[in-house]
Write a protein that holds these residues in place. Structure first.
Motif, PDB file in Angstrom:
ATOM      1  N   VAL A 151      19.535  17.146  -6.712  1.00 33.09           N
ATOM      2  CA  VAL A 151      19.357  17.989  -7.894  1.00 33.09           C
ATOM      3  C   VAL A 151      18.244  19.000  -7.644  1.00 33.09           C
ATOM      4  O   VAL A 151      18.380  20.181  -7.963  1.00 33.09           O
ATOM      5  N   TYR A 152      17.142  18.556  -7.044  1.00 29.93           N
ATOM      6  CA  TYR A 152      16.031  19.454  -6.764  1.00 29.93           C
ATOM      7  C   TYR A 152      16.469  20.609  -5.861  1.00 29.93           C
ATOM      8  O   TYR A 152      16.137  21.760  -6.123  1.00 29.93           O
ATOM      9  N   ARG A 153      17.193  20.301  -4.775  1.00 29.53           N
ATOM     10  CA  ARG A 153      17.664  21.362  -3.867  1.00 29.53           C
ATOM     11  C   ARG A 153      18.540  22.359  -4.614  1.00 29.53           C
ATOM     12  O   ARG A 153      18.421  23.569  -4.425  1.00 29.53           O
ATOM     13  N   LEU A 154      19.421  21.856  -5.444  1.00 34.19           N
ATOM     14  CA  LEU A 154      20.309  22.716  -6.212  1.00 34.19           C
ATOM     15  C   LEU A 154      19.512  23.602  -7.175  1.00 34.19           C
ATOM     16  O   LEU A 154      19.690  24.820  -7.208  1.00 34.19           O
ATOM     17  N   VAL A 155      18.628  23.005  -7.925  1.00 29.74           N
ATOM     18  CA  VAL A 155      17.817  23.737  -8.907  1.00 29.74           C
ATOM     19  C   VAL A 155      16.915  24.754  -8.210  1.00 29.74           C
ATOM     20  O   VAL A 155      16.757  25.878  -8.681  1.00 29.74           O
ATOM     21  N   ARG A 156      16.342  24.372  -7.065  1.00 29.32           N
ATOM     22  CA  ARG A 156      15.472  25.294  -6.327  1.00 29.32           C
ATOM     23  C   ARG A 156      16.222  26.557  -5.933  1.00 29.32           C
ATOM     24  O   ARG A 156      15.685  27.655  -6.008  1.00 29.32           O
ATOM     25  N   ARG A 157      17.467  26.418  -5.519  1.00 28.86           N
ATOM     26  CA  ARG A 157      18.259  27.584  -5.125  1.00 28.86           C
ATOM     27  C   ARG A 157      18.601  28.464  -6.327  1.00 28.86           C
ATOM     28  O   ARG A 157      18.744  29.676  -6.179  1.00 28.86           O
ATOM     29  N   ILE A 158      18.700  27.889  -7.493  1.00 26.11           N
ATOM     30  CA  ILE A 158      19.050  28.673  -8.678  1.00 26.11           C
ATOM     31  C   ILE A 158      17.805  29.252  -9.339  1.00 26.11           C
ATOM     32  O   ILE A 158      17.740  30.447  -9.619  1.00 26.11           O
ATOM     33  N   ALA A 159      16.820  28.401  -9.583  1.00 24.01           N
ATOM     34  CA  ALA A 159      15.656  28.802 -10.374  1.00 24.01           C
ATOM     35  C   ALA A 159      14.479  29.265  -9.539  1.00 24.01           C
ATOM     36  O   ALA A 159      13.561  29.884 -10.075  1.00 24.01           O
ATOM     37  N   GLY A 160      14.478  28.959  -8.243  1.00 27.58           N
ATOM     38  CA  GLY A 160      13.375  29.358  -7.390  1.00 27.58           C
ATOM     39  C   GLY A 160      12.398  28.226  -7.140  1.00 27.58           C
ATOM     40  O   GLY A 160      12.323  27.264  -7.898  1.00 27.58           O
ATOM     41  N   GLU A 161      11.657  28.373  -6.058  1.00 26.19           N
ATOM     42  CA  GLU A 161      10.710  27.346  -5.606  1.00 26.19           C
ATOM     43  C   GLU A 161       9.641  27.040  -6.650  1.00 26.19           C
ATOM     44  O   GLU A 161       9.309  25.892  -6.891  1.00 26.19           O
ATOM     45  N   THR A 162       9.115  28.077  -7.275  1.00 32.37           N
ATOM     46  CA  THR A 162       8.015  27.906  -8.219  1.00 32.37           C
ATOM     47  C   THR A 162       8.383  27.032  -9.408  1.00 32.37           C
ATOM     48  O   THR A 162       7.583  26.208  -9.851  1.00 32.37           O
ATOM     49  N   ASP A 163       9.601  27.185  -9.908  1.00 33.95           N
ATOM     50  CA  ASP A 163      10.012  26.474 -11.113  1.00 33.95           C
ATOM     51  C   ASP A 163      10.871  25.243 -10.851  1.00 33.95           C
ATOM     52  O   ASP A 163      11.264  24.550 -11.791  1.00 33.95           O
ATOM     53  N   ALA A 164      11.158  24.957  -9.597  1.00 31.40           N
ATOM     54  CA  ALA A 164      12.111  23.888  -9.268  1.00 31.40           C
ATOM     55  C   ALA A 164      11.692  22.524  -9.787  1.00 31.40           C
ATOM     56  O   ALA A 164      12.526  21.780 -10.330  1.00 31.40           O
ATOM     57  N   ASP A 165      10.430  22.165  -9.648  1.00 29.71           N
ATOM     58  CA  ASP A 165       9.985  20.849 -10.128  1.00 29.71           C
ATOM     59  C   ASP A 165      10.182  20.712 -11.632  1.00 29.71           C
ATOM     60  O   ASP A 165      10.748  19.724 -12.097  1.00 29.71           O
ATOM     61  N   ASP A 166       9.694  21.696 -12.374  1.00 28.55           N
ATOM     62  CA  ASP A 166       9.798  21.626 -13.829  1.00 28.55           C
ATOM     63  C   ASP A 166      11.243  21.606 -14.297  1.00 28.55           C
ATOM     64  O   ASP A 166      11.612  20.821 -15.176  1.00 28.55           O
TER      65      ASP A 166
ATOM     66  N   ASN B 126      23.425  23.662 -15.674  1.00 30.35           N
ATOM     67  CA  ASN B 126      23.218  24.255 -17.000  1.00 30.35           C
ATOM     68  C   ASN B 126      21.740  24.463 -17.292  1.00 30.35           C
ATOM     69  O   ASN B 126      21.342  25.511 -17.811  1.00 30.35           O
ATOM     70  N   GLN B 127      20.919  23.484 -16.953  1.00 33.22           N
ATOM     71  CA  GLN B 127      19.474  23.588 -17.197  1.00 33.22           C
ATOM     72  C   GLN B 127      18.873  24.729 -16.371  1.00 33.22           C
ATOM     73  O   GLN B 127      18.077  25.516 -16.876  1.00 33.22           O
ATOM     74  N   ALA B 128      19.270  24.817 -15.105  1.00 34.02           N
ATOM     75  CA  ALA B 128      18.733  25.861 -14.230  1.00 34.02           C
ATOM     76  C   ALA B 128      19.189  27.250 -14.679  1.00 34.02           C
ATOM     77  O   ALA B 128      18.386  28.187 -14.694  1.00 34.02           O
ATOM     78  N   LEU B 129      20.456  27.385 -15.035  1.00 38.18           N
ATOM     79  CA  LEU B 129      20.951  28.689 -15.494  1.00 38.18           C
ATOM     80  C   LEU B 129      20.286  29.097 -16.798  1.00 38.18           C
ATOM     81  O   LEU B 129      19.958  30.269 -16.989  1.00 38.18           O
TER      82      LEU B 129
ATOM     83  N   VAL C 299      16.916  30.424 -15.852  1.00 36.76           N
ATOM     84  CA  VAL C 299      17.000  31.758 -15.245  1.00 36.76           C
ATOM     85  C   VAL C 299      17.251  32.807 -16.321  1.00 36.76           C
ATOM     86  O   VAL C 299      16.637  33.866 -16.322  1.00 36.76           O
ATOM     87  N   ARG C 300      18.153  32.511 -17.242  1.00 36.12           N
ATOM     88  CA  ARG C 300      18.443  33.468 -18.327  1.00 36.12           C
ATOM     89  C   ARG C 300      17.214  33.690 -19.197  1.00 36.12           C
ATOM     90  O   ARG C 300      16.918  34.820 -19.584  1.00 36.12           O
ATOM     91  N   SER C 301      16.500  32.623 -19.492  1.00 42.12           N
ATOM     92  CA  SER C 301      15.288  32.728 -20.302  1.00 42.12           C
ATOM     93  C   SER C 301      14.237  33.558 -19.572  1.00 42.12           C
ATOM     94  O   SER C 301      13.580  34.405 -20.167  1.00 42.12           O
ATOM     95  N   ARG C 302      14.100  33.323 -18.287  1.00 36.69           N
ATOM     96  CA  ARG C 302      13.127  34.057 -17.477  1.00 36.69           C
ATOM     97  C   ARG C 302      13.490  35.541 -17.398  1.00 36.69           C
ATOM     98  O   ARG C 302      12.608  36.389 -17.406  1.00 36.69           O
TER      99      ARG C 302
END
Length: 175
Positions: free
Chosen positions: A30-45, A77-80, A83-86
């Motif tokens: 999940v982390y790898r997937l989220v990192r690719r969508i949301a970016g390294e900085t926000d991946a943990d959160d 869904n959470q990552a997208l 990204v939309r919010s950002r």
């Protein structure tokens, strides 16, 4: 990565050890997937938020797909959403986006270059590319995870490959 039905049932009933098993089994992917969508900085959160969603909505998992696929769908869904919010509240980047001057010959340089190119393409293309080429999912599983037809997965993969190649070249990669 496999989570048994018994563990899922125990987690639904609030057993913290079962919830921990789910988290530990699926978090790296999940982390790898989220990192690719949301970016390294926000991946943990964003990954943590995704697991909060997973654990709070466990009782809505109906078993129509593999559990890991369902978890990926929640994470996507959470990552997208992030990204939309950002994009509604853009921030100034903390680094220069150009990779000019970086050594791209070694594995670390190629990895940095690929990360930079990935973040230059559309998030939907980046997501499909991540799921297929990095996570090794089949088109049918990607379609189910992302909620799009298989044909759309194929067309997005083609576009992602083309756009990634263009971005890599723009960043100084020589094929």
């Amino acid at each position: 990565m496999f989570v048994s039905e018994v563990v899922i049932e125990r987690a639904i009933y609030g057993e913290s050890e079962a919830q921990r098993e789910i988290y530990e089994a699926l978090y790296p992917r999940v982390y790898r997937l989220v990192r690719r969508i949301a970016g390294e900085t926000d991946a943990d959160d964003v990954s943590q938020d995704a697991f909060m969603q997973v654990l709070s909505k466990l009782d809505s998992y109906g078993g129509k797909s593999a559990f890991a696929t369902w978890v990926h769908r929640v994470a996507v869904n959470q990552a997208l959403q992030h990204v939309r919010s950002r994009s509604r509240h853009p921030a100034e980047p903390l680094y220069e986006s150009s990779m000019t001057g970086h050594d791209t010959r070694g594995p670390a340089g190629l990895s940095e270059l690929l990360d930079a190119a990935m973040h230059r393409i559309d998030v939907e293309l980046r997501l499909v590319f991540q799921l297929k080429e990095i996570d090794g999912m089949a088109y049918a599983e990607i379609a189910q995870t992302v909620g799009i037809p298989e044909g759309t997965v194929a067309s997005r993969m083609n576009r992602a490959r083309r756009e990634l190649q263009l971005q890599l070249i723009d960043l100084g990669w020589e094929p």
